[in-house]
Design an enzyme around this catalytic site. Structure first.
Site, PDB file in Angstrom:
ATOM      1  N   GLY A  46     -13.321 -10.305   2.223  1.00 15.13           N
ATOM      2  CA  GLY A  46     -14.470 -10.076   2.794  1.00 15.13           C
ATOM      3  C   GLY A  46     -15.572 -11.378   2.442  1.00 15.13           C
ATOM      4  O   GLY A  46     -15.193 -11.890   1.641  1.00 15.13           O
ATOM      5  N   GLN A  51     -22.908 -15.779   1.034  1.00 14.78           N
ATOM      6  CA  GLN A  51     -22.081 -16.407   0.177  1.00 14.78           C
ATOM      7  C   GLN A  51     -21.409 -18.043   0.642  1.00 14.78           C
ATOM      8  O   GLN A  51     -20.759 -18.729  -0.062  1.00 14.78           O
ATOM      9  CB  GLN A  51     -20.596 -15.760   0.152  1.00 14.78           C
ATOM     10  CG  GLN A  51     -21.112 -14.403  -0.433  1.00 14.78           C
ATOM     11  CD  GLN A  51     -19.554 -13.562  -0.655  1.00 14.78           C
ATOM     12  OE1 GLN A  51     -19.147 -12.830   0.172  1.00 14.78           O
ATOM     13  NE2 GLN A  51     -19.088 -13.671  -1.861  1.00 14.78           N
ATOM     14  N   CYS A  94     -14.790 -10.815  -6.496  1.00 12.48           N
ATOM     15  CA  CYS A  94     -15.808 -11.521  -5.503  1.00 12.48           C
ATOM     16  C   CYS A  94     -15.736 -12.867  -5.415  1.00 12.48           C
ATOM     17  O   CYS A  94     -15.534 -13.363  -6.435  1.00 12.48           O
ATOM     18  CB  CYS A  94     -17.295 -10.869  -6.047  1.00 12.48           C
ATOM     19  SG  CYS A  94     -18.630 -11.843  -4.918  1.00 12.48           S
ATOM     20  N   LEU A  95     -15.748 -13.610  -4.271  1.00 17.55           N
ATOM     21  CA  LEU A  95     -15.453 -14.936  -4.251  1.00 17.55           C
ATOM     22  C   LEU A  95     -16.430 -15.719  -4.889  1.00 17.55           C
ATOM     23  O   LEU A  95     -16.324 -16.932  -5.225  1.00 17.55           O
ATOM     24  CB  LEU A  95     -15.509 -15.224  -2.649  1.00 17.55           C
ATOM     25  CG  LEU A  95     -14.264 -14.898  -1.860  1.00 17.55           C
ATOM     26  CD1 LEU A  95     -13.996 -15.201  -0.418  1.00 17.55           C
ATOM     27  CD2 LEU A  95     -12.896 -15.374  -2.665  1.00 17.55           C
ATOM     28  N   HIS A 136     -19.304  -3.308  -0.100  1.00 21.42           N
ATOM     29  CA  HIS A 136     -19.505  -4.528  -1.345  1.00 21.42           C
ATOM     30  C   HIS A 136     -20.282  -5.570  -0.528  1.00 21.42           C
ATOM     31  O   HIS A 136     -21.307  -6.308  -1.148  1.00 21.42           O
ATOM     32  CB  HIS A 136     -18.177  -5.099  -1.698  1.00 21.42           C
ATOM     33  CG  HIS A 136     -17.986  -6.310  -2.563  1.00 21.42           C
ATOM     34  ND1 HIS A 136     -17.602  -6.469  -3.667  1.00 21.42           N
ATOM     35  CD2 HIS A 136     -18.430  -7.599  -2.340  1.00 21.42           C
ATOM     36  CE1 HIS A 136     -17.705  -7.740  -4.198  1.00 21.42           C
ATOM     37  NE2 HIS A 136     -18.209  -8.293  -3.267  1.00 21.42           N
ATOM     38  N   GLU A 137     -19.738  -5.906   0.813  1.00 22.38           N
ATOM     39  CA  GLU A 137     -20.338  -6.935   1.830  1.00 22.38           C
ATOM     40  C   GLU A 137     -21.886  -6.838   2.151  1.00 22.38           C
ATOM     41  O   GLU A 137     -22.780  -7.598   2.020  1.00 22.38           O
ATOM     42  CB  GLU A 137     -19.695  -7.297   2.879  1.00 22.38           C
ATOM     43  CG  GLU A 137     -18.005  -7.556   2.572  1.00 22.38           C
ATOM     44  CD  GLU A 137     -18.063  -8.883   1.356  1.00 22.38           C
ATOM     45  OE1 GLU A 137     -18.885  -9.659   1.430  1.00 22.38           O
ATOM     46  OE2 GLU A 137     -16.993  -8.802   0.922  1.00 22.38           O
ATOM     47  N   HIS A 140     -24.104  -7.485  -0.601  1.00 23.86           N
ATOM     48  CA  HIS A 140     -24.606  -9.118  -0.535  1.00 23.86           C
ATOM     49  C   HIS A 140     -25.863  -9.388   0.513  1.00 23.86           C
ATOM     50  O   HIS A 140     -26.514 -10.131  -0.018  1.00 23.86           O
ATOM     51  CB  HIS A 140     -23.504  -9.776  -0.177  1.00 23.86           C
ATOM     52  CG  HIS A 140     -22.435 -10.257  -1.132  1.00 23.86           C
ATOM     53  ND1 HIS A 140     -22.721 -10.990  -2.161  1.00 23.86           N
ATOM     54  CD2 HIS A 140     -21.305 -10.014  -1.090  1.00 23.86           C
ATOM     55  CE1 HIS A 140     -21.542 -10.965  -3.027  1.00 23.86           C
ATOM     56  NE2 HIS A 140     -20.902 -10.576  -2.366  1.00 23.86           N
TER      57      HIS A 140
HETATM   58 ZN    ZN Z   1     -18.762 -10.388  -2.932  1.00 26.35          ZN
END
Ligand code: ZN
Length: 172
Positions: A46, A51, A94-95, A136-137, A140
C-alpha cells in the site's frame, strides 16, 4: 510513469493532513500511475500519496502479493464509514519506516467510501489484510503513522533511530 523517491521518517511531511483530491484530472491519473509503479518497485502492499511527497487524499493498494496477477486498487478521498467491533492484530510495516515492524490492533472489518478514477462514488467492505492496509493508508492521509499505535517506548525508540540515521545522511 516514474518511480518517485519515498518520503522517510522523520520527514515532517509525513505529519501533514492531506487535501481532498478534487477533479480527477490527467495530473491525478499520472500521479496514481507513479504511485503504483513506486509501490510495486519498493515493493509494498500500500502507498499514500504523501509518501511520495504529494499531500492529496489518494491511496493505492495491492494485497495480491503475486506480480503475475496484480490487483491494483485505487482509492480517492477514502473514508471509513463503518468498522467492526472485532479486532485484528497484524505485524505492520511501512515504506516510510523501512525495516521496522510492530503489532497494531485495528478493527477486523471496515466499510470504506471513496471515489474511483472515473470520479464515481463507491463503497467496499474489506476484511483481513486489505482492512488492515486500508486503515494504515487512511491514517497517512491524516498525518498518522502506524508507530503512533505502538507504546510510547517503542515509538520513541524508532523515532530516535531514524532521526540519527537522517543526521548521518546529511553529514555524509
Ligand atoms: Zn505506511
Amino acid at each position: 510513469m516514474a518511480i518517485r523517491p519515498l518520503v522517510i521518517l522523520p520527514d515532517s511531511r509525513l505529519r501533514l493532513v492531506s487535501e481532498p483530491v478534487g477533479a480527477v484530472t490527467p495530473e491525478v491519473r499520472a500521479l496514481v500511475a507513479d504511485m503504483l509503479e513506486t509501490m510495486y518497485d519498493a515493493p509494498g502492499v500500500g502507498l499514500a500519496a504523501i509518501q511520495i511527497g504529494v499531500a492529496k487524499r489518494i491511496v493505492t493498494i495491492d494485497t495480491s502479493k503475486d506480480e503475475n496477477a496484480r490487483e491494483p486498487q485505487v482509492f480517492l478521498d477514502p473514508v471509513v464509514v463503518w468498522s467492526s467491533e472485532e479486532k485484528r492484530i497484524y505485524d505492520e510495516g511501512c515504506l516510510s519506516i523501512p525495516e521496522f515492524y510492530g503489532e497494531v490492533e485495528r478493527p477486523d472489518r471496515v466499510r470504506v467510501a471513496f471515489r474511483d478514477l472515473d470520479g464515481a462514488t463507491r463503497e467496499i467492505e474489506a476484511d483481513g489484510l486489505l482492512a488492515t492496509c486500508i486503515q494504515h493508508e487512511i491514517d497517512h492521509l491524516n498525518g498518522v503513522l502506524f508507530i503512533d499505535h505502538l507504546s510510547k517506548l517503542k515509538r520513541d525508540r524508532v523515532t530516535k533511530k531514524f532521526a540519527k540515521a537522517a543526521k548521518r545522511g546529511e553529514a555524509a
